[in-house]
Design a protein around this motif. Structure first.
Motif, PDB file in Angstrom:
ATOM      1  N   SER A   1       3.249   7.967   8.815  1.00 54.13           N
ATOM      2  CA  SER A   1       3.615   7.989   7.398  1.00 54.13           C
ATOM      3  C   SER A   1       5.116   7.941   7.174  1.00 54.13           C
ATOM      4  O   SER A   1       5.585   7.412   6.175  1.00 54.13           O
ATOM      5  CB  SER A   1       3.049   9.244   6.718  1.00 54.13           C
ATOM      6  N   ALA A  32      -3.258   4.484  -0.406  1.00 51.40           N
ATOM      7  CA  ALA A  32      -1.936   4.256   0.188  1.00 51.40           C
ATOM      8  C   ALA A  32      -1.017   5.431  -0.133  1.00 51.40           C
ATOM      9  O   ALA A  32      -0.053   5.327  -0.885  1.00 51.40           O
ATOM     10  CB  ALA A  32      -1.349   2.941  -0.309  1.00 51.40           C
ATOM     11  N   THR A  33      -1.352   6.564   0.459  1.00 53.71           N
ATOM     12  CA  THR A  33      -0.588   7.803   0.290  1.00 53.71           C
ATOM     13  C   THR A  33      -0.388   8.419   1.670  1.00 53.71           C
ATOM     14  O   THR A  33      -1.103   8.075   2.618  1.00 53.71           O
ATOM     15  CB  THR A  33      -1.366   8.819  -0.582  1.00 53.71           C
ATOM     16  N   PRO A  34       0.554   9.335   1.795  1.00 54.50           N
ATOM     17  CA  PRO A  34       0.706  10.011   3.092  1.00 54.50           C
ATOM     18  C   PRO A  34      -0.595  10.678   3.557  1.00 54.50           C
ATOM     19  O   PRO A  34      -0.967  10.567   4.724  1.00 54.50           O
ATOM     20  CB  PRO A  34       1.811  11.035   2.835  1.00 54.50           C
ATOM     21  N   ARG A  72       2.443   0.298  -1.938  1.00 51.82           N
ATOM     22  CA  ARG A  72       1.394   0.266  -2.976  1.00 51.82           C
ATOM     23  C   ARG A  72       1.576  -0.942  -3.888  1.00 51.82           C
ATOM     24  O   ARG A  72       0.604  -1.621  -4.225  1.00 51.82           O
ATOM     25  CB  ARG A  72       1.402   1.566  -3.791  1.00 51.82           C
ATOM     26  N   ILE A  82       6.637   4.524   6.415  1.00 52.34           N
ATOM     27  CA  ILE A  82       6.088   3.767   5.285  1.00 52.34           C
ATOM     28  C   ILE A  82       6.812   4.131   4.004  1.00 52.34           C
ATOM     29  O   ILE A  82       6.952   5.309   3.666  1.00 52.34           O
ATOM     30  CB  ILE A  82       4.578   4.049   5.133  1.00 52.34           C
ATOM     31  N   ASP A  83       7.250   3.112   3.287  1.00 47.61           N
ATOM     32  CA  ASP A  83       7.800   3.271   1.937  1.00 47.61           C
ATOM     33  C   ASP A  83       6.597   3.125   0.998  1.00 47.61           C
ATOM     34  O   ASP A  83       6.204   2.016   0.644  1.00 47.61           O
ATOM     35  CB  ASP A  83       8.855   2.198   1.673  1.00 47.61           C
ATOM     36  N   PHE A  84       5.987   4.239   0.615  1.00 45.60           N
ATOM     37  CA  PHE A  84       4.718   4.201  -0.101  1.00 45.60           C
ATOM     38  C   PHE A  84       4.785   3.500  -1.459  1.00 45.60           C
ATOM     39  O   PHE A  84       3.885   2.714  -1.772  1.00 45.60           O
ATOM     40  CB  PHE A  84       4.113   5.602  -0.210  1.00 45.60           C
ATOM     41  N   ILE A  93      -3.050   7.967   4.724  1.00 45.88           N
ATOM     42  CA  ILE A  93      -2.659   7.413   6.026  1.00 45.88           C
ATOM     43  C   ILE A  93      -2.956   8.421   7.128  1.00 45.88           C
ATOM     44  O   ILE A  93      -3.506   8.065   8.173  1.00 45.88           O
ATOM     45  CB  ILE A  93      -1.171   7.001   6.037  1.00 45.88           C
TER      46      ILE A  93
END
Length: 188
Positions: free
Chosen positions: A50, A105-107, A59, A53-55, A110
């Motif tokens: 996580s 698509a969130t921490p 998204r 990733i730039d959530f 994931i």
């Protein structure tokens, strides 16, 4: 005099070595990030995955991709504009698809997915370099000084592209995923 010349040569060599090392680290930094993320993935460490990733950016990317996949599956065509009713379907489906992407698509999403994957394939942690098989059908490179794209193909030759964006000098984060038109990707 010879001592001064020796010192100048040594200084030049040290500077050249430092510049070469810095360039290698700077240029190779996306590979290092991918390797670290791949190792975390193989070990089932969703928190570490996580962190790469730039959530909000991911998204945003996935919403458009998921809408295209939904329209493709609905129409069976690659060109969603070919059927005027698909515009109406997009209006109706769009918010549902967007909500699904927002929740997945969130921490936490994931971390749960990585943990589930690790439970399904516990041997992956034994061989983190098992990615070699996947990387055999992979190409990668810079698309700009601050963008790095990894292009994969599955056993059906369907493409998947992961776009990473530079964060600082050597940091990288996943900002976009380009899915195959039908949304299916089955690694070899």
């Amino acid at each position: 005099m010879s001592r001064q010349i020796f010192s100048q040569r040594t200084n030049r060599r040290l500077v050249a070595l430092a510049v070469g090392t810095a360039a290698t680290i700077y240029g190779g930094s996306p590979i290092f990030a991918l390797a670290d993320c791949g190792l975390a993935l193989a070990q089932g460490n969703g928190s570490k995955v996580s962190s790469y990733i730039d959530f909000p950016a991911l998204r945003s990317s996935l919403k458009g991709e998921a809408r295209q996949v939904a329209l493709y599956r609905l129409s069976g065509q690659q060109q969603p504009g070919a059927n005027p009713l698909l515009g109406l379907a997009n209006l109706v489906m769009g918010p549902v698809v967007d909500a699904a992407v927002e929740s997945l698509a969130t921490p936490d999403g994931i971390r749960a997915r990585v943990s589930q994957q690790a439970d399904q394939n516990p041997r992956a942690a034994d061989s983190p370099w098992g990615l070699a098989q996947l990387l055999a059908s992979t190409s990668m490179g810079y698309s700009s000084p601050n963008r790095f794209v990894v292009r994969l193909k599955d056993r059906q030759q369907r493409p998947l592209a992961l776009t990473l964006a530079r964060q600082g000098l050597v940091g990288w984060m996943l900002v976009a995923i380009d899915l195959p038109p039908d949304g299916r990707f089955e690694p070899s």
